[in-house]
Write a protein that holds these residues in place. Structure first.
Motif, short mmCIF file in Angstrom:
data_model
loop_
_atom_site.label_atom_id
_atom_site.label_comp_id
_atom_site.label_asym_id
_atom_site.label_seq_id
_atom_site.Cartn_x
_atom_site.Cartn_y
_atom_site.Cartn_z
N ARG A 268 -0.86 4.35 -3.85
CA ARG A 268 -2.31 4.33 -3.84
C ARG A 268 -2.91 4.39 -2.44
O ARG A 268 -4.12 4.37 -2.30
CB ARG A 268 -2.82 3.07 -4.55
N ARG A 336 -6.96 2.46 7.78
CA ARG A 336 -7.93 2.23 6.70
C ARG A 336 -7.32 2.56 5.35
O ARG A 336 -6.59 3.52 5.20
CB ARG A 336 -9.15 3.13 6.91
N ASP A 337 -7.66 1.75 4.36
CA ASP A 337 -7.20 2.03 3.00
C ASP A 337 -7.86 3.29 2.48
O ASP A 337 -9.03 3.54 2.73
CB ASP A 337 -7.56 0.85 2.08
N GLU A 338 -7.07 4.06 1.74
CA GLU A 338 -7.60 5.31 1.24
C GLU A 338 -8.44 5.12 -0.02
O GLU A 338 -9.29 5.91 -0.36
CB GLU A 338 -6.47 6.29 0.96
N GLN A 339 -8.14 4.07 -0.75
CA GLN A 339 -8.87 3.80 -1.98
C GLN A 339 -9.09 2.31 -2.12
O GLN A 339 -8.58 1.53 -1.33
CB GLN A 339 -8.05 4.27 -3.19
N ALA A 340 -9.84 1.94 -3.14
CA ALA A 340 -10.01 0.52 -3.41
C ALA A 340 -9.38 0.22 -4.76
O ALA A 340 -9.11 1.11 -5.55
CB ALA A 340 -11.48 0.16 -3.43
#
Lengths: 667, 199
Positions: A268, A336-340
């Motif tokens: 994810r 940074r996270d690509e999704q939540a």
């Protein structure tokens, strides 16, 4: 002469490691092929030098060269050859050399298997591995020289600590060391990825197997240590939350969390910072654990004799802690996270919960381990937190973890539909509930009923997954059941091997619950011929048998076990006490054990009078203990299946990406 | 296994939008959080260093003021050295597995019976032992002065003992007046040490 050469080799290795480390860092930064190749060569040469040094120390041990202080202190002429060999890691200096030896082995493996891949990352990996090697080489050269010579040539050695003269004791540190040391590799990859800014999923994929294998050794080492404590220390238990046990358990917890959370990153694209932080913590805990066992800052039965290594460790820990943190902060914008996370009923949410639980257990354990130290500094009183603290805090957390372990594989990525819920959860929940009620009715015990219900639930989900997998294969290809099982493992080892690991953990948990809540014990003094009733057994004492061995006398007390109801003879057990010639004031006890799948009968011989006319025993009934060792074997088997490389891997890349279990798709 | 393909397509379809739903926190707060985090780690390392220094310092056998300790006897009574101020105290470290300890056990008990009304307290601390064996040992020698396990070897570490038996004679001011390594061999030796701490 040869021992001077040994020391010189260590000095050379130190210089070489420093050179290789710099070559790696600079080579990676400037993308300089020559320097990068140099770092590879330094890794290989370093391993050669360290192996040579270890060989010299082995030679000294095996040929009784007592002029070497280390040999004098940790061996003796009458010691069986096997223990002379293992005395290499029986003491401070030798075990540091052994650490370095294994580390060199891992460095070579990491360098060799990745010699044509990860060109941007590898120079840094070599540099970090060599940096760690440099630290241990410095320790050996400046603080704990294994080749130090005594001022005279002693006639005989002082002998190996009797507690260490036990097969498990010889093997379990090796396992632990391999596990501990191996965790340097994923850390090196994390540093390499951060330094080279190659922060995509590549390093994560590669690192999985490099974490899984050390993890397996660490798990096996911890279990073997438990087994040693159980067999040798004779207090009826297998785990005491002793600082040194905790030292091995802490990195295990964070490494386990890491193995799970990298799956989420792979799937994810989230938790990137967390993963880097987890492997950093794992590596730090490895070094911290090594430090605490060798510096005397925590009190433990395991501590090595103190030496001057403490300050070196402190400096190294500061470098690891703040060096990595600085690097991580600098790279945060790239992480940074690509999704939540979208739903609480998604698999990634379950992974998150798993990570929080592991982190919670790790924190509680760390706190409890160091609390005596803090309390003494702050209040002047040394307040120890004993086993009840750890059990009370970690018990419920582990319970949640087992529930989660059952539930998580049934959840889908992103979210789980209501239908899927019903389809997935009906049977496992039913099995768990029935087990819980049955135990509650049979034994009228609340906590174990809840605990074993959770275990049954988790086991049932695993069985359900296997049944569905096998059925699907039988429908599509008409295979027999064993063939279908084999194919599941072969084609999707990550997933189905992972389930086996979970099953192993469930079995271990069941054993822990059985021991924690249903143990029975008694202290008795029996005259020859007298007997005592414990649990379902009647146990009779039938005499003392002394037995002369090479370097000790073995006193065994013969006991017969009968079934209390039918009076049938079930067998005999022989608890022993060994009195060593060199250290008679430190006898070791050899537990008398009758192991069955339901419960162990465990007898310790405490002492005797007038040649054995009466003898004093402590006896325990330990329910389900055998499942702890069986669970350990299942766990190792599962890990091997999960990490086994197979040719179909590339083709099944897609299947890999949905695989739940933690294995490796590295190559 | 049926849901494999769904998941795959889901993962592929997922829009790759960095920090779409995670707004960056205010820079000021970030600095504060980092400082707190680094501070905690730093504190941990400093405590470790302090402790290491302290451990190396206390490497040696205790002398001067007797280090305080509290223990619980095998009978369940809690005794603290602080509570014994004003009396002479004999602290004996022993263990049931220790043969030399047997040489002095009877002597210690005799001295205690003789001296307990003269303001001298005897204390036995059982070092690295198993309780049943220890109790059997106490029964064997008919020992009546307070004895208890030295849990986690706390007192042993504080007194820096190197083995058992070791005996510390502490005077009424709480200072260690004499230290005996190994068993006390005879009545005369015992008497000379007791004389130093009799209040």
């Amino acid at each position: 002469m040869i021992f001077h050469i040994g020391y010189l080799i260590l000095v050379t290795a130190t210089v070489l490691a420093a050179f290789g480390m710099i070559a790696g860092f600079v080579g990676g930064r400037q993308r300089n092929v020559k320097l990068t190749l140099s770092s590879y060569h330094a890794v290989y040469a370093m391993a050669g030098l360290v192996a040579l040094a270890a060989a010299i120390l082995w030679y000294a041990l095996l040929t009784d060269r007592f002029e070497v202080a280390y040999v004098w202190n940790h061996s003796e002429r009458a010691l069986p050859v096997f223990y002379k060999f293992s005395a290499l890691w029986g003491g401070q200096a030798g075990s540091l050399l052994f650490w370095l030896l294994i580390l060199s082995g891992f460095s070579v493996a990491a360098a060799f298997f990745n010699r044509r891949r990860h060109w941007a990352i590898m120079p840094y990996v070599n540099a970090v591995m060599l940096g760690t090697s440099l630290f241990f080489a410095v320790l050996l050269v400046f603080a704990a020289n294994p080749f130090e010579l005594a001022s005279f040539v002693p006639q005989d050695g002082m002998g190996l600590n009797p507690l260490l003269q036990n097969y498990w004791m010889v093997l379990h540190p090796v396992m632990l060391y391999i596990g501990y040391v191996g965790l340097a590799v994923p850390f090196a990859f994390a540093v390499g990825a951060l330094l080279s800014k190659r922060l995509d999923n590549q390093w994560v994929r590669t690192v999985r197997r490099w974490t899984l294998i050390p993890w397996m050794f660490l798990s096996a080492g911890i279990l073997m240590g438990s087994q040693w404590a159980y067999m040798e220390l004779g207090w009826g238990g297998y785990w005491a939350w002793d600082p040194v046990e905790n030292a091995s358990f802490l990195p295990w917890l964070t490494a386990t969390a890491f193995l799970h959370s990298i799956v989420v990153q792979e799937q994810r694209g989230i938790l990137k910072v967390w993963n880097a932080a987890l492997i950093w913590m794992t590596y730090f805990l490895v070094i911290l654990g090594t430090f605490t066992t060798r510096s005397g800052v925590l009190e433990s039965v395991h501590s090595f004799a103190r030496s001057d290594v403490g300050p070196f460790f402190l400096v190294f820990m500061v470098i690891i802690l703040f060096g990595f943190l600085w690097l991580l902060f600098k790279r945060l914008p790239l992480l940074r996270d690509e999704q939540a996370i979208e739903s609480y009923t998604s698999r990634e949410a379950a992974f998150m919960a798993n990570n929080w639980l592991f982190a919670g257990i790790a924190f509680a354990t760390l706190w409890g381990t160091f609390f005596p130290m803090f309390s003494e500094i702050l209040t002047g009183d040394r307040i120890s937190v004993a086993a009840p603290f750890f059990n009370k805090v970690n018990g419920p957390l582990f319970l949640l973890l087992i529930l989660l372990m059952g539930a998580a594989p049934l959840l889908g990525w992103r979210r789980t539909s209501r239908q899927a819920f019903r389809k997935q959860f009906t049977w496992p929940l039913l099995v768990g509930a029935v087990t819980g009620v049955a135990i509650w009715l049979l034994y009228d015990a609340g906590y174990p009923a809840i605990g074993l219900a959770a275990c049954a639930f988790a086991a049932a989900t695993i069985v359900q997954e296997y049944v569905r997998g096998v059925q699907a294969r039988r429908i599509t290809s008409g295979e027999s059941v064993p063939a279908a099982m084999g194919n599941l493992w072969r084609r999707n080892g990550r997933r189905y091997g992972g389930y086996l690991v979970h099953l192993g953990i469930v079995l271990i948990a069941a054993a822990v619950i059985g021991n924690e809540f249903f143990q029975q014990n008694t202290n008795v003094t029996l005259a020859n011929g007298e007997s005592v009733t414990l649990g379902r057994y009647e146990i009779a004492y039938t005499g003392l048998e002394p037995n002369r061995k090479v370097n000790h006398v073995e006193y065994g007390a013969r006991l017969m076990i009968f079934d209390q109801e039918s009076g049938k003879t079930l067998g005999s057990i022989l608890p022993r006490r060994n009195i060593y010639d060199k250290t008679p004031e430190q006898p070791t006890s050899e537990v008398g054990l009758r192991m069955t799948l339901i419960e162990d009968t465990y007898v310790v011989l405490n002492g005797w009078e007038t040649g054995g006319s009466t003898a004093t025993f402590t006896m325990y009934i330990n329910p389900l203990t055998a499942w702890m060792w069986i669970g350990g074997l299942v766990l190792v088997l599962g890990t091997l299946i999960a990490s086994w490389p197979h040719p179909g891997r590339r083709r099944s890349e897609a299947a890999d990406s949905v695989a739940y279990a933690v294995g490796s798709a590295g190559d | 296994m049926a849901d494999l393909s769904d998941i795959r397509s889901e993962t592929q379809d997922a829009p790759n939008t960095p920090d779409a739903q995670a707004p960056a926190p205010a820079p000021g707060m970030v600095v504060v959080w980092r400082a707190i985090f680094v501070g905690i780690l730093l504190l941990f390392v400093v405590l470790l260093a302090w402790r290491l220094w302290d451990t190396n310092r206390s490497e040696h056998r205790a002398s001067g003021m007797a280090p305080p300790f509290t223990f619980t006897t095998f009978e369940g009574e809690t005794i603290s050295l602080d509570d014994l101020q004003g009396q002479g105290v004999v602290v004996n470290f022993w263990a049931s597995w220790c043969d030399p300890c047997r040489d002095e056990a009877a002597l210690l008990e005799q001295a205690w019976r003789r001296e307990k009304d003269n303001g001298i307290v005897f204390i036995g601390l059982d070092y690295l032992d198993q309780e049943p064996a220890a109790k059997a040992y106490l029964a064997e020698f008919g020992i009546t002065y307070p004895n208890g396990p030295d849990l986690r070897s706390e007192a042993a570490r504080r007194y820096g003992i190197k083995g058992v038996p070791e005996t510390f004679f502490i005077n009424s001011a709480g200072e260690i007046a004499q230290t005996v390594i190994g068993p006390i061999v005879n009545e005369a030796q015992m008497e000379s040490y007791l004389a130093e701490i009799r209040p």
